[in-house]
Motif scaffolding. Structure first.
Motif, PDB file in Angstrom:
ATOM      1  N   LYS A  10      14.836  14.139 -51.612  1.00  0.00           N
ATOM      2  CA  LYS A  10      15.976  13.004 -50.901  1.00  0.00           C
ATOM      3  C   LYS A  10      15.800  11.459 -51.721  1.00  0.00           C
ATOM      4  O   LYS A  10      16.686  10.779 -52.161  1.00  0.00           O
ATOM      5  CB  LYS A  10      16.025  12.818 -49.606  1.00  0.00           C
ATOM      6  CG  LYS A  10      16.945  11.805 -49.307  1.00  0.00           C
ATOM      7  CD  LYS A  10      16.876  11.594 -47.555  1.00  0.00           C
ATOM      8  CE  LYS A  10      17.881  10.638 -47.170  1.00  0.00           C
ATOM      9  NZ  LYS A  10      17.559  10.177 -45.735  1.00  0.00           N
ATOM     10  N   ASN A  11      14.572  11.065 -51.835  1.00  0.00           N
ATOM     11  CA  ASN A  11      14.161   9.758 -52.138  1.00  0.00           C
ATOM     12  C   ASN A  11      14.040   9.441 -53.534  1.00  0.00           C
ATOM     13  O   ASN A  11      14.118   8.407 -54.087  1.00  0.00           O
ATOM     14  CB  ASN A  11      13.313   9.212 -51.412  1.00  0.00           C
ATOM     15  CG  ASN A  11      13.596   9.049 -49.859  1.00  0.00           C
ATOM     16  OD1 ASN A  11      14.571   8.149 -49.423  1.00  0.00           O
ATOM     17  ND2 ASN A  11      12.766   9.477 -48.881  1.00  0.00           N
ATOM     18  N   ASP A  14      16.688  13.565 -55.916  1.00  0.00           N
ATOM     19  CA  ASP A  14      18.179  13.439 -56.264  1.00  0.00           C
ATOM     20  C   ASP A  14      18.529  12.006 -56.966  1.00  0.00           C
ATOM     21  O   ASP A  14      19.443  12.194 -57.766  1.00  0.00           O
ATOM     22  CB  ASP A  14      18.919  13.288 -54.645  1.00  0.00           C
ATOM     23  CG  ASP A  14      18.667  14.617 -53.981  1.00  0.00           C
ATOM     24  OD1 ASP A  14      18.310  15.696 -54.563  1.00  0.00           O
ATOM     25  OD2 ASP A  14      18.846  14.829 -52.803  1.00  0.00           O
ATOM     26  N   PRO A  15      17.852  11.010 -56.647  1.00  0.00           N
ATOM     27  CA  PRO A  15      18.624   9.772 -57.461  1.00  0.00           C
ATOM     28  C   PRO A  15      18.097   9.983 -58.735  1.00  0.00           C
ATOM     29  O   PRO A  15      18.851   9.330 -59.792  1.00  0.00           O
ATOM     30  CB  PRO A  15      17.511   8.550 -56.719  1.00  0.00           C
ATOM     31  CG  PRO A  15      17.519   9.182 -55.267  1.00  0.00           C
ATOM     32  CD  PRO A  15      17.250  10.490 -55.558  1.00  0.00           C
ATOM     33  N   SER A  17      17.736  12.606 -60.449  1.00  0.00           N
ATOM     34  CA  SER A  17      18.869  13.798 -61.117  1.00  0.00           C
ATOM     35  C   SER A  17      20.158  12.910 -61.473  1.00  0.00           C
ATOM     36  O   SER A  17      20.706  13.284 -62.598  1.00  0.00           O
ATOM     37  CB  SER A  17      19.054  14.948 -60.345  1.00  0.00           C
ATOM     38  OG  SER A  17      17.860  15.337 -59.770  1.00  0.00           O
ATOM     39  N   GLU A  18      20.575  12.367 -60.595  1.00  0.00           N
ATOM     40  CA  GLU A  18      21.829  11.588 -60.776  1.00  0.00           C
ATOM     41  C   GLU A  18      21.862  10.525 -61.835  1.00  0.00           C
ATOM     42  O   GLU A  18      22.598  10.303 -62.754  1.00  0.00           O
ATOM     43  CB  GLU A  18      22.232  10.817 -59.532  1.00  0.00           C
ATOM     44  CG  GLU A  18      22.693  11.550 -58.368  1.00  0.00           C
ATOM     45  CD  GLU A  18      22.668  10.669 -57.075  1.00  0.00           C
ATOM     46  OE1 GLU A  18      23.075   9.531 -57.190  1.00  0.00           O
ATOM     47  OE2 GLU A  18      22.833  11.286 -55.838  1.00  0.00           O
ATOM     48  N   GLU A  19      20.709   9.931 -62.061  1.00  0.00           N
ATOM     49  CA  GLU A  19      20.366   8.824 -63.144  1.00  0.00           C
ATOM     50  C   GLU A  19      20.476   9.752 -64.518  1.00  0.00           C
ATOM     51  O   GLU A  19      20.990   9.259 -65.544  1.00  0.00           O
ATOM     52  CB  GLU A  19      19.299   8.009 -63.051  1.00  0.00           C
ATOM     53  CG  GLU A  19      19.345   6.886 -62.003  1.00  0.00           C
ATOM     54  CD  GLU A  19      20.656   6.142 -62.206  1.00  0.00           C
ATOM     55  OE1 GLU A  19      20.936   5.541 -63.512  1.00  0.00           O
ATOM     56  OE2 GLU A  19      21.492   5.952 -61.220  1.00  0.00           O
ATOM     57  N   LYS A  22      24.238  10.756 -65.313  1.00  0.00           N
ATOM     58  CA  LYS A  22      24.759   9.397 -65.689  1.00  0.00           C
ATOM     59  C   LYS A  22      24.360   9.020 -67.097  1.00  0.00           C
ATOM     60  O   LYS A  22      25.366   8.799 -68.128  1.00  0.00           O
ATOM     61  CB  LYS A  22      24.508   8.442 -64.848  1.00  0.00           C
ATOM     62  CG  LYS A  22      25.264   8.400 -63.480  1.00  0.00           C
ATOM     63  CD  LYS A  22      25.032   7.351 -62.517  1.00  0.00           C
ATOM     64  CE  LYS A  22      25.082   7.466 -61.001  1.00  0.00           C
ATOM     65  NZ  LYS A  22      24.925   6.315 -60.417  1.00  0.00           N
TER      66      LYS A  22
END
Length: 98
Positions: A10-11, A14-15, A17-19, A22
């Motif tokens: 979660k911390n 996931d962030p 992966s998003e970066e 993007k």
């Protein structure tokens, strides 16, 4: 182990992966297997924690791993790989100069 896994996912996972996704769409990163890349980026940090509380607890201070230096080295390795620096370009000499 599951609460720790969920917390890391979660911390951090996931962030991250998003970066990566993007960055791929912005043209900053090449196409990669996102889950495998996230694990490749996170696992050295997990191993650093495990080492600190297992073998590192028994290691003489002069051989202890410096966490900040380790993370800095890992980040440089990820961003630059094992690529050698480009050789310095020689300036072209003016015409007529020997």
């Amino acid at each position: 182990a599951r609460p720790m896994r969920r917390c890391i996912q979660k911390n951090i996972g996931d962030p991250l992966s998003e970066e990566l996704i993007k960055g791929r769409f912005r043209g900053e990163f090449r196409k990669v297997d996102v889950p495998a890349t996230v694990m490749s980026l996170i696992l050295p940090m997990v191993m650093l924690c495990l080492h600190k509380h297992s073998l590192g607890a028994c290691t003489p201070l002069e051989l202890a791993v410096d966490p900040k230096a380790f993370i800095q080295h890992h980040a440089e390795l990820v961003l630059q790989g094992l690529q050698a620096p480009a050789p310095a370009r020689r300036r072209a000499s003016p015409k007529g100069a020997a």
